[in-house]
Design a protein around this motif. Structure first.
Motif: not given
Length: 643
Positions: A174-179, A311-313, A601-603, A639-643
């Protein structure tokens, strides 16, 4: 120095000893003049000829105080120990470990075949009904050799560690995607100047692998420091005797294998974390990228879907680890309260031996009897008994048995767990008799052939009949008597018979997680020279009476005694479960922390990308709470999807 070859060739002629480094430091204050001094071990005088190096502990994690020549074995241990008159001459004696170093170029399979051939030749030269004809070679590289049966206990923990690493990889991705989103123009310029997509992917993967390798190196250093700091804390918390804690040593320093594994894991983590961002970043719209307009809408949506999926993962894996840790903690609590069938909360177990060995064959049973009588007069003691084996100390003693009414030789004798106990054993250990009765002191003194069996034994061997009054042949009792005629009948497959007079409650006397499928309780006869434990039931806290028990043994002069609570053995069995639950809980909390960081980080990146949109919304009259709820809903959906 070590032993000379001639010091281990003639039985009982060279009483020399090599001290362990920890024992030398503790008892001799690291005195360099210890060589040549003498020590008394069970009535024999041994001369110190060497001290091992600091790191040498032998082949078990609990380093002994010292090593003596093998040919001194019968001088140190009494006759009849482990049911053998002489370890050096009795071919049935198998209480030893054979160690060997393979010659260069010799495979283990070849050595296995050669050893099996030797075993078969010995079996032909010295035939016996219970002759062992096979040899199993195991690696000496570690104290524990994990086999197929033990692998299911280790695999979940390794998977949990791997899943935490997966969450960390998702965070880095995720950090690399943002970068990568901020490097769209740079990547577009490189592509416009002729760089191939494959070359850019290799560059981006090189950056992610460099980050992961640096992180792996930092993690390795942190692991070394953490293990060094936690090892003494963990050892002090284990329910081990003081002497065993001092001698117990495990080398936790990383070696080339650990370094190689860390390097490989870091490299793989770098590839896993960097591959998806590299693929996403190297397919931009060149026109919009070169115009510094950021990514196109489709590219933006594609990266957003990937970030959300990561994030879901993370949340899903984190929840799975937390559920697993919760189940382990619940099971540990269940094991702690499991009914073992024995009441051990107020019971001490004492192992007794004589200081002198010359008359031990005649005196050990009498000394034990006198100590039992003295302990019964100690204030706070309600019951004292004896038994061959202490409960809750691992694998049980087993014996061959026969059920034939005429005790004829059986083609395939059955096996059963057994213990030889004094009449007071049932009252001292709180073992209830369900039917029939326990044997009396008069029956034990007279050597009456009676036996008490467990309820599971009665159901297994006599499912449709009353077990009371049945007769059972027990091979171990012919060996214990040492009588020549008894041994002869045993060799023919005919064992001494005992009448079942009582059925006791089922127990978990070996392993707390496994109920005893069979168990026999045979009377302990007076004068029995076999090593036995003394059990003391107290009215109050048992630890408070340990000094009194030791004092009674010291008053007798020739006795050596080791006293501990029976529940300490139970705590030792529970220690691995507690450790696994603790590690699983720590991994679950670490996963929760990483998942939280990943979601943050994503948000944070999403909010930064939508700053202009937020400004427009506020300018058009949106309240701050509306903007906050907008992003909260987006995060909660993930979060709900991940749960």
């Amino acid at each position: 120095r070590a032993f000379l070859p001639e010091e281990d060739q003639t039985p009982g002629t060279h009483p020399v000893i090599v001290l362990s480094h920890w024992f030398w430091q503790r008892h001799f204050n690291a005195d360099p003049n210890v060589l040549g001094r003498t020590l008394r071990l069970r009535g024999e005088t041994f001369t110190v000829v060497g001290v091992t190096a600091r790191g040498f502990i032998g082949t078990t994690p609990d380093a002994p105080a010292g090593w003596v020549p093998l040919m001194m074995r019968d001088q140190l241990l009494p006759a009849g120990f482990w049911q053998h008159k002489s370890w050096l001459t009795d071919r049935a004696a198998d209480s030893f470990v054979l160690l060997g170093r393979l010659q260069p170029g010799v495979a283990r399979a070849q050595a296995q075949a050669d050893m099996n051939l030797v075993a078969q030749q010995l079996a032909q030269s010295y035939p016996d009904k219970e002759r062992k004809t096979g040899v199993k070679l195991t690696s000496g590289m570690a104290f524990i050799n994990i086999n197929a049966a033990e692998l299911p206990f280790i695999t979940p923990l390794l998977l949990a560690v791997g899943l935490v690493l997966l969450i960390a990889c998702a965070n880095v991705a995720n950090l690399l995607l943002a970068r990568a989103a901020t490097r769209q123009k740079e990547i577009g310029v490189r592509l416009a100047l002729g760089a191939t997509r494959g070359r850019l992917i290799r560059q981006l993967l090189t950056e992610s692998v460099l980050l992961s390798v640096l992180g792996g190196a930092a993690g390795l250093l942190l692991a070394v420091w953490t293990l060094g700091a936690l090892y003494p804390v963990v050892m002090s918390a284990l329910p081990l005797p003081t002497g065993l804690k001092e001698s117990f040593t495990i080398n936790l320093e990383p070696d080339l294998r650990i370094f190689s594994f860390t390097l490989l894991a870091s490299f793989v983590a770098g590839i896993v974390a960097g591959l998806a961002p590299a693929l996403q970043a190297t397919k931009p719209d060149l026109i919009s990228a070169l115009k510094d307009e950021g990514s196109t809408l489709s590219q933006h949506l594609s990266q957003s879907r990937l970030r959300n999926a990561l994030v879901v993962t993370q949340v899903a894996v984190c929840l799975m680890l937390l559920v697993g840790a919760g189940l382990l903690v619940r099971n540990v609590r269940r094991v702690q309260t499991v009914d073992t069938g024995l009441e051990t909360q107020h019971v001490l177990a004492a192992a007794v031996s004589l200081r002198q060995t010359k008359n031990e064959k005649h005196d050990v049973a009498e000394a034990r009897r006198l100590l039992v009588e003295r302990l019964r007069t100690v204030p706070g003691v309600t019951s004292v008994s004896e038994a061959y084996r202490q409960p809750l100390t691992g694998g049980p003693a087993t014996t061959l048995i026969t059920l034939a009414a005429n005790n004829a030789p059986a083609a395939q004798p059955l096996t059963a767990n057994y213990n030889v106990v004094a009449p007071d054993y049932f009252a001292t250990l709180g073992l209830r008799i369900l039917r029939g009765r326990a044997f009396t002191k008069q029956e034990a003194d007279a050597g009456a052939p009676v036996v008490v069996i467990s309820a599971a034994t009665a159901h297994r061997f006599w499912p449709d009949a009353d077990a009371i009054g049945q007769r059972i042949g027990i091979a171990a009792m012919s060996t214990a008597t040492g009588d020549a005629s008894a041994r002869a009948t045993e060799a023919a497959g005919v064992f001494p018979t005992f009448e079942v007079i009582g059925i006791a409650r089922d127990t978990r006397s070996s392993w707390v997680w496994h109920k005893d499928e069979t168990y026999l309780y045979v009377p302990l006869k007076p004068g029995d020279q076999h090593d036995a434990y003394i059990f003391v039931r107290t009215t109050g806290a048992p630890r408070a009476l340990i000094p009194s028990v030791r004092h009674e043994a010291e008053v007798m002069g020739d006795l050596l005694i080791s006293v501990r609570q029976v529940d300490d053995a139970l705590a030792m069995q529970l220690a691995p479960f507690r450790a696994i639950a603790l590690v699983a809980g720590a991994l679950g909390l670490l996963a929760l922390l990483l998942a939280g960081i990943g979601l943050y980080g994503v948000m944070s990146f999403v909010v930064q990308q939508r700053t202009r949109e937020v400004g427009i919304r506020i300018a058009l009259g949106a309240e701050a709470s509306d903007v906050i709820s907008l992003f909260l809903r987006q995060g909660l959906r993930l979060i709900a999807t991940g749960l």
